[in-house]
Design a protein around this motif. Structure first.
Motif, PDB file in Angstrom:
ATOM      1  N   HIS A 142       0.862  -1.189   0.000  1.00  0.00           N
ATOM      2  CA  HIS A 142       0.000   0.000   0.000  1.00  0.00           C
ATOM      3  C   HIS A 142       0.892   1.231   0.000  1.00  0.00           C
ATOM      4  CE1 HIS A 142      -3.495  -2.508   0.999  1.00  0.00           C
ATOM      5  NE2 HIS A 142      -2.716  -3.101   1.901  1.00  0.00           N
ATOM      6  N   HIS A 143       0.409   2.302  -0.596  1.00  0.00           N
ATOM      7  CA  HIS A 143       1.169   3.551  -0.578  1.00  0.00           C
ATOM      8  C   HIS A 143       0.318   4.735  -0.145  1.00  0.00           C
ATOM      9  CE1 HIS A 143      -0.839   4.456  -4.398  1.00  0.00           C
ATOM     10  NE2 HIS A 143      -0.482   3.252  -4.799  1.00  0.00           N
ATOM     11  N   GLN A 144      -1.003   4.633  -0.267  1.00  0.00           N
ATOM     12  CA  GLN A 144      -1.895   5.756   0.016  1.00  0.00           C
ATOM     13  C   GLN A 144      -2.317   5.766   1.476  1.00  0.00           C
ATOM     14  OE1 GLN A 144      -5.108   6.734  -2.821  1.00  0.00           O
ATOM     15  NE2 GLN A 144      -6.511   6.489  -1.097  1.00  0.00           N
ATOM     16  N   ILE A 145      -2.254   6.949   2.095  1.00  0.00           N
ATOM     17  CA  ILE A 145      -2.750   7.153   3.456  1.00  0.00           C
ATOM     18  C   ILE A 145      -3.944   8.102   3.370  1.00  0.00           C
ATOM     19  CG2 ILE A 145      -2.229   8.009   5.769  1.00  0.00           C
ATOM     20  CD1 ILE A 145       0.685   7.381   5.287  1.00  0.00           C
ATOM     21  N   ASP A 146      -5.104   7.616   3.796  1.00  0.00           N
ATOM     22  CA  ASP A 146      -6.324   8.434   3.768  1.00  0.00           C
ATOM     23  C   ASP A 146      -6.482   9.168   5.096  1.00  0.00           C
ATOM     24  OD1 ASP A 146      -6.847   7.422   1.279  1.00  0.00           O
ATOM     25  OD2 ASP A 146      -8.264   5.913   1.984  1.00  0.00           O
TER      26      ASP A 146
ATOM     27  N   TYR B 181      -6.057  12.361   0.298  1.00  0.00           N
ATOM     28  CA  TYR B 181      -5.541  11.074  -0.148  1.00  0.00           C
ATOM     29  C   TYR B 181      -4.019  11.236  -0.295  1.00  0.00           C
ATOM     30  CZ  TYR B 181     -10.448  10.209  -1.257  1.00  0.00           C
ATOM     31  OH  TYR B 181     -11.811  10.073  -1.191  1.00  0.00           O
ATOM     32  N   TRP B 182      -3.335  11.098   0.814  1.00  0.00           N
ATOM     33  CA  TRP B 182      -1.898  11.364   0.838  1.00  0.00           C
ATOM     34  C   TRP B 182      -1.150  10.286   0.052  1.00  0.00           C
ATOM     35  CZ3 TRP B 182       1.442  11.125   5.929  1.00  0.00           C
ATOM     36  CH2 TRP B 182       2.727  11.595   5.648  1.00  0.00           C
ATOM     37  N   ASN B 183      -0.355  10.725  -0.922  1.00  0.00           N
ATOM     38  CA  ASN B 183       0.459   9.855  -1.775  1.00  0.00           C
ATOM     39  C   ASN B 183      -0.393   8.926  -2.636  1.00  0.00           C
ATOM     40  OD1 ASN B 183       3.054   9.249  -2.686  1.00  0.00           O
ATOM     41  ND2 ASN B 183       3.215   7.440  -1.371  1.00  0.00           N
ATOM     42  N   ARG B 184      -1.529   9.434  -3.069  1.00  0.00           N
ATOM     43  CA  ARG B 184      -2.439   8.640  -3.898  1.00  0.00           C
ATOM     44  C   ARG B 184      -1.775   8.171  -5.191  1.00  0.00           C
ATOM     45  NH1 ARG B 184      -8.354  10.953  -5.604  1.00  0.00           N
ATOM     46  NH2 ARG B 184      -9.470   8.997  -5.289  1.00  0.00           N
ATOM     47  N   GLU B 185      -0.933   9.006  -5.780  1.00  0.00           N
ATOM     48  CA  GLU B 185      -0.278   8.674  -7.053  1.00  0.00           C
ATOM     49  C   GLU B 185       1.026   7.917  -6.860  1.00  0.00           C
ATOM     50  OE1 GLU B 185      -1.969   9.260  -9.707  1.00  0.00           O
ATOM     51  OE2 GLU B 185      -3.508  10.339  -8.545  1.00  0.00           O
ATOM     52  N   ASP B 186       1.359   7.585  -5.632  1.00  0.00           N
ATOM     53  CA  ASP B 186       2.602   6.873  -5.331  1.00  0.00           C
ATOM     54  C   ASP B 186       3.816   7.623  -5.879  1.00  0.00           C
ATOM     55  OD1 ASP B 186       4.178   4.921  -4.232  1.00  0.00           O
ATOM     56  OD2 ASP B 186       3.965   3.510  -5.893  1.00  0.00           O
ATOM     57  N   ASP B 187       3.844   8.927  -5.591  1.00  0.00           N
ATOM     58  CA  ASP B 187       4.928   9.765  -6.095  1.00  0.00           C
ATOM     59  C   ASP B 187       6.247   9.501  -5.372  1.00  0.00           C
ATOM     60  OD1 ASP B 187       3.250  11.049  -7.907  1.00  0.00           O
ATOM     61  OD2 ASP B 187       2.587  12.488  -6.394  1.00  0.00           O
ATOM     62  N   TYR B 188       6.158   9.016  -4.146  1.00  0.00           N
ATOM     63  CA  TYR B 188       7.372   8.772  -3.373  1.00  0.00           C
ATOM     64  C   TYR B 188       7.039   7.796  -2.257  1.00  0.00           C
ATOM     65  CZ  TYR B 188       5.176  12.137  -0.193  1.00  0.00           C
ATOM     66  OH  TYR B 188       4.292  12.780   0.627  1.00  0.00           O
ATOM     67  N   ASP B 189       8.072   7.250  -1.636  1.00  0.00           N
ATOM     68  CA  ASP B 189       7.877   6.365  -0.495  1.00  0.00           C
ATOM     69  C   ASP B 189       7.795   7.185   0.789  1.00  0.00           C
ATOM     70  OD1 ASP B 189       7.846   4.024  -1.941  1.00  0.00           O
ATOM     71  OD2 ASP B 189      10.016   3.695  -1.751  1.00  0.00           O
ATOM     72  N   ILE B 190       6.761   6.914   1.589  1.00  0.00           N
ATOM     73  CA  ILE B 190       6.625   7.568   2.891  1.00  0.00           C
ATOM     74  C   ILE B 190       7.350   6.709   3.915  1.00  0.00           C
ATOM     75  CG2 ILE B 190       5.013   8.400   4.632  1.00  0.00           C
ATOM     76  CD1 ILE B 190       2.920   8.694   2.438  1.00  0.00           C
TER      77      ILE B 190
END
Length: 275
Positions: A60-64, A83-92
């Protein structure tokens, strides 16, 4: 070989199913206190987050994130969603707690007066956590060492903390009493403007139903850890038909304009008389 492949896939599935636990602390609303805001304005908030929320580790990459007005996660209270990091722009990925600044465009009117609550709901993978923030409350009271009264009783102590059993008085019809009350705010939040009420009472315990208010004096807001003097002059005409001995109760936040962390320290009882 099939068994090894199956175990590998099962292990991969279980590692994705058991995603990173949500590790967030210190949710704080950053809007100024004691204000009202309209729908359509920015709602700013912070929190601290730690952990690995990457797709490669968890699947998973998105944090709601949803923020709410009040302490309920009812959809009717929702102020906005991210929808934080919905596009998977970077690794959290944060090895240590990292402060994250967020904002949404508010969908509702809201205020930030003391005691107002806000809620944040966070979802990541199969985990959900709820966080609450309450605007801190003031605590208004009378500083007995800083408050003084001067009356026709020349032999009475005039500092509140030293008066003891002395009875201050004014002579009818021309007597006066000057009172300087130092109102202090020892709470964590700034107060709103309020008032001091002066009551004639048969005893030293304030009872709204039986005590008679003779005068009020307004004062402006007081910051946390601060205080201010509020001066009042009482004349015999303020007491109307009251005479003889009684208690003069001095009550801060008399209009109850502030929800306080302690509502039981607002009254100072003073023996008084109109001669």
């Amino acid at each position: 070989m099939k068994k090894i492949t199956f175990l590998f896939l099962l292990s991969t599935f279980l590692s994705f199913a058991q995603t990173q636990q949500i590790d967030i602390i210190d949710f704080v609303v950053k809007e100024p206190a004691n204000q009202s805001f309209s729908a359509g304005t920015k709602f700013n908030f912070d929190f601290k987050i730690r952990g690995d929320y990457s797709y490669s580790s968890n699947g998973h990459h998105q944090i709601d994130i949803v923020v709410y007005k009040g302490n309920s996660t009812s959809s009717s209270n929702s102020l906005g969603r991210i929808y934080w990091n919905r596009e998977d722009d970077y690794d959290i990925i944060y090895q240590n707690y990292h402060t994250k600044n967020m904002w949404v465009t508010s969908t509702k009117n809201y205020s930030t007066y003391p005691g107002q609550q806000f809620t944040m709901r966070v979802n990541y993978g199969n985990h959900e956590e709820i966080y609450h923030f309450t605007y801190p409350l003031p605590d208004l009271s009378i500083d007995l060492n800083g408050s003084v009264i001067n009356s026709n009783c020349s032999g009475c102590d005039n500092i509140f903390s030293q008066i003891g059993s002395d009875r201050h008085y004014i002579n009818n019809p021309t007597g006066i009493a000057t009172i300087d009350v130092f109102v202090q705010n020892t709470g964590q939040g700034d107060s709103r403007s309020s008032s001091i009420g002066f009551y004639v009472s048969a005893d030293q315990n304030f009872q709204s139903g039986s005590d008679t208010r003779i005068k009020t004096t307004n004062f402006s807001s007081i910051g946390s850890g601060s205080g201010k003097y509020v001066g009042t002059t009482l004349f015999t005409s303020d007491f109307n038909s009251f005479g003889g001995n009684f208690w003069l109760l001095i009550r801060v936040d008399d209009n109850q304009n502030n929800p306080e962390s302690n509502e039981n320290n607002n009254v100072f009882p003073l023996r008084f008389a109109v001669n």
